[in-house]
Design a protein around this motif. Structure first.
Motif, PDB file in Angstrom:
ATOM      1  N   ARG A 273      63.139  25.244  16.818  1.00  0.00           N
ATOM      2  CA  ARG A 273      63.935  25.036  15.602  1.00  0.00           C
ATOM      3  C   ARG A 273      65.047  24.013  15.763  1.00  0.00           C
ATOM      4  O   ARG A 273      65.534  23.495  14.767  1.00  0.00           O
ATOM      5  CB  ARG A 273      64.508  26.367  15.147  1.00  0.00           C
ATOM      6  N   THR A 274      65.477  23.731  16.999  1.00  0.00           N
ATOM      7  CA  THR A 274      66.601  22.798  17.159  1.00  0.00           C
ATOM      8  C   THR A 274      66.209  21.524  17.908  1.00  0.00           C
ATOM      9  O   THR A 274      66.961  20.557  17.906  1.00  0.00           O
ATOM     10  CB  THR A 274      67.761  23.439  17.956  1.00  0.00           C
ATOM     11  N   GLY A 275      65.104  21.578  18.590  1.00  0.00           N
ATOM     12  CA  GLY A 275      64.697  20.425  19.397  1.00  0.00           C
ATOM     13  C   GLY A 275      65.527  20.306  20.670  1.00  0.00           C
ATOM     14  O   GLY A 275      65.377  19.355  21.431  1.00  0.00           O
ATOM     15  N   GLN A 276      66.417  21.268  20.906  1.00  0.00           N
ATOM     16  CA  GLN A 276      67.270  21.229  22.107  1.00  0.00           C
ATOM     17  C   GLN A 276      66.460  21.614  23.341  1.00  0.00           C
ATOM     18  O   GLN A 276      65.531  22.409  23.266  1.00  0.00           O
ATOM     19  CB  GLN A 276      68.404  22.244  21.964  1.00  0.00           C
ATOM     20  N   GLU A 277      66.857  21.048  24.468  1.00  0.00           N
ATOM     21  CA  GLU A 277      66.180  21.381  25.723  1.00  0.00           C
ATOM     22  C   GLU A 277      66.764  22.700  26.268  1.00  0.00           C
ATOM     23  O   GLU A 277      67.971  22.827  26.422  1.00  0.00           O
ATOM     24  CB  GLU A 277      66.427  20.260  26.732  1.00  0.00           C
ATOM     25  N   ILE A 278      65.891  23.669  26.527  1.00  0.00           N
ATOM     26  CA  ILE A 278      66.373  24.988  26.978  1.00  0.00           C
ATOM     27  C   ILE A 278      65.815  25.299  28.355  1.00  0.00           C
ATOM     28  O   ILE A 278      64.662  24.985  28.661  1.00  0.00           O
ATOM     29  CB  ILE A 278      65.872  26.132  26.053  1.00  0.00           C
ATOM     30  N   ARG A 279      66.600  25.946  29.175  1.00  0.00           N
ATOM     31  CA  ARG A 279      66.134  26.457  30.473  1.00  0.00           C
ATOM     32  C   ARG A 279      66.503  27.934  30.575  1.00  0.00           C
ATOM     33  O   ARG A 279      67.552  28.357  30.084  1.00  0.00           O
ATOM     34  CB  ARG A 279      66.800  25.714  31.629  1.00  0.00           C
ATOM     35  N   VAL A 280      65.614  28.693  31.225  1.00  0.00           N
ATOM     36  CA  VAL A 280      65.861  30.134  31.405  1.00  0.00           C
ATOM     37  C   VAL A 280      66.009  30.428  32.899  1.00  0.00           C
ATOM     38  O   VAL A 280      65.199  29.950  33.701  1.00  0.00           O
ATOM     39  CB  VAL A 280      64.693  30.973  30.831  1.00  0.00           C
ATOM     40  N   THR A 281      67.021  31.194  33.247  1.00  0.00           N
ATOM     41  CA  THR A 281      67.198  31.642  34.637  1.00  0.00           C
ATOM     42  C   THR A 281      67.205  33.158  34.660  1.00  0.00           C
ATOM     43  O   THR A 281      67.912  33.783  33.859  1.00  0.00           O
ATOM     44  CB  THR A 281      68.544  31.122  35.209  1.00  0.00           C
ATOM     45  N   VAL A 282      66.416  33.732  35.567  1.00  0.00           N
ATOM     46  CA  VAL A 282      66.345  35.198  35.666  1.00  0.00           C
ATOM     47  C   VAL A 282      66.740  35.623  37.088  1.00  0.00           C
ATOM     48  O   VAL A 282      65.921  35.566  37.995  1.00  0.00           O
ATOM     49  CB  VAL A 282      64.927  35.715  35.327  1.00  0.00           C
ATOM     50  N   PRO A 283      67.978  36.046  37.281  1.00  0.00           N
ATOM     51  CA  PRO A 283      68.368  36.490  38.639  1.00  0.00           C
ATOM     52  C   PRO A 283      67.642  37.760  39.075  1.00  0.00           C
ATOM     53  O   PRO A 283      67.537  38.039  40.271  1.00  0.00           O
ATOM     54  CB  PRO A 283      69.873  36.732  38.552  1.00  0.00           C
ATOM     55  N   GLY A 284      67.127  38.531  38.121  1.00  0.00           N
ATOM     56  CA  GLY A 284      66.274  39.685  38.419  1.00  0.00           C
ATOM     57  C   GLY A 284      66.860  40.649  39.432  1.00  0.00           C
ATOM     58  O   GLY A 284      68.025  41.039  39.348  1.00  0.00           O
ATOM     59  N   HIS A 285      66.030  40.989  40.435  1.00  0.00           N
ATOM     60  CA  HIS A 285      66.436  42.033  41.389  1.00  0.00           C
ATOM     61  C   HIS A 285      67.521  41.588  42.364  1.00  0.00           C
ATOM     62  O   HIS A 285      68.029  42.422  43.109  1.00  0.00           O
ATOM     63  CB  HIS A 285      65.208  42.556  42.145  1.00  0.00           C
ATOM     64  N   THR A 286      67.882  40.313  42.352  1.00  0.00           N
ATOM     65  CA  THR A 286      69.033  39.933  43.193  1.00  0.00           C
ATOM     66  C   THR A 286      70.262  40.722  42.740  1.00  0.00           C
ATOM     67  O   THR A 286      71.169  40.972  43.515  1.00  0.00           O
ATOM     68  CB  THR A 286      69.361  38.417  43.113  1.00  0.00           C
ATOM     69  N   GLN A 287      70.252  41.115  41.451  1.00  0.00           N
ATOM     70  CA  GLN A 287      71.408  41.849  40.906  1.00  0.00           C
ATOM     71  C   GLN A 287      71.583  43.224  41.550  1.00  0.00           C
ATOM     72  O   GLN A 287      72.641  43.834  41.475  1.00  0.00           O
ATOM     73  CB  GLN A 287      71.268  41.996  39.378  1.00  0.00           C
TER      74      GLN A 287
END
Ligand code: F6P
Length: 361
Positions: A273-287
């Motif tokens: 919807r925005t054309g913006q570049e997105i990145r996802v980070t999942v620290p997961g079980h490090t938490q």
């Protein structure tokens, strides 16, 4: 003589060892080593069911204050099937009771979160002497203001957001950091606020994707070059929050077939919807990993000391927690089966909003 058994059940977290050490050291220093016998059951309730245990000595508890994980190992034993016989027809509850009585235990100290507390309460109802200690990075156990593991996880998730901050600003991107918590948002809210996230999505406040996009656009209009979202694993859209159980299950299954988690779904929607570049980070079980933070070391040790006091006073059937900064005992039957959610209008959420944080609602 006090004979005390220990087990750690459910997802692990930091300071499990510190908490057990707190109980054992207090008993040993108060009653004397010859008057205390400690037994450790391995891998959660499984150790108690299948008689997998060993007597622990002073050296087992030496040097573990700072060690993450659990020296006893852990596993999940679902409460809903605890009354069902295992694959060999073994009555699990009966087996747990037999093993407890065989060792002539005065008490069983159980460290765990929500599911663990349901089984702990069942064992109390069955006549065993139980004391529990509240562990979980989710901080969602009813009856205590705080669980150990939570602060350590806040530190790790905050560090992840901090790291993302520097790279997000270099690249003028939108970043999502997915924080653990399927049902509650304590961890996401605290790490999000500590890390300066611009948008925080928690399960207790269903989001509207249009509102998220409005918040991103507003930041861009104000000259911000990047936006950071802290998104709980269990973040849910307004649309889904209104669905019935079956429809929700189907909708989540469709999403799961396409995206590894909710954050990726949100990222795809924003990108489209925005054309913006997105990145996802999942620290997961490090938490859940690594050494407990100093707060958790002290907190878990204090809970352990109180648990030992209860054992020495023959007071059983309690979880030890903290209420209004006091370490205290809470009846197990009050705790079992209840989740401590965030109130959507909690003061801290109002304060976050005053700081300009969007909850996507
Ligand atoms: O309950 C603690 C927790 O870490 C949650 O935050 C998370 O949703 C879940 O456990 C993950 O479970 P598992 O370790 O079984 O993948």
């Amino acid at each position: 003589m006090k004979r005390v058994g220990f087990l750690t059940s459910g997802g692990d977290c930091q300071a499990l060892n510190a908490a057990m050490r707190g109980v054992v050291k207090t008993l040993w220093f108060t009653l004397g080593g010859d008057n205390v016998e400690i037994y450790g059951f391995f891998n959660g309730y499984k150790g108690l069911i299948y008689s997998d245990f060993r007597q622990l000595t002073y050296s087992d508890f030496s040097g573990i204050l700072t060690r993450g994980g659990t020296i006893l190992g852990s596993s999940r034993t679902p409460f809903k099937t605890i009354r069902e016989p295992d694959e060999n027809g073994l009555d699990k509850v009966k087996a747990m009771k037999q093993n407890y009585y065989k060792l002539n235990l005065d008490c069983l100290v159980i460290l765990g979160g929500n599911g663990t507390h349901k089984t702990a309460n069942l064992l109390r109802e069955e006549g065993l002497n139980i004391i529990t200690l509240p562990k979980t990075i989710d901080n969602d156990l009813w009856g205590t203001d705080m669980t150990f593991g939570f602060q350590s996880a806040v530190d790790i998730a905050t560090n992840a957001i901090d790291c993302i901050h520097t790279t997000a600003s270099s690249h003028r991107r939108v970043f999502i950091v997915e924080v653990m918590g399927h049902r509650v948002g304590w961890l996401t809210l605290n790490a999000g606020m500590a890390g300066g996230a611009d948008i925080i999505l928690i399960p207790e406040i269903p989001y509207d994707i249009d509102k998220i996009i409005d918040a991103i656009n507003l930041r861009t209009k104000r000259g911000a070059s990047f936006t950071i979202l802290a998104v709980a694993e269990g973040a849910i859209s307004k649309e889904r929050s209104k669905m019935g159980k079956k429809e929700l299950k189907e909708s989540l299954a469709r999403s799961k077939a396409k995206y590894p988690s909710v954050s990726y779904e949100i990222a795809a929607e924003i990108e489209e919807r925005t054309g913006q570049e997105i990145r996802v980070t999942v620290p997961g079980h490090t938490q859940r990993g690594g050494s407990p933070c100093p707060y958790d070391r002290v907190f878990a040790s204090r809970l352990g000391t109180k648990a030992a006091q209860l054992i020495m006073d023959d007071e059983y059937g309690y979880m030890v927690g903290i209420v209004n900064r006091e370490i205290t005992k809470i009846p197990l039957e009050d705790v079992a089966g209840k989740l401590k959610y965030m109130e959507p209008d909690a003061t801290i959420i109002q304060e976050a909003r005053m700081l300009g944080i969007s909850f996507g609602d």
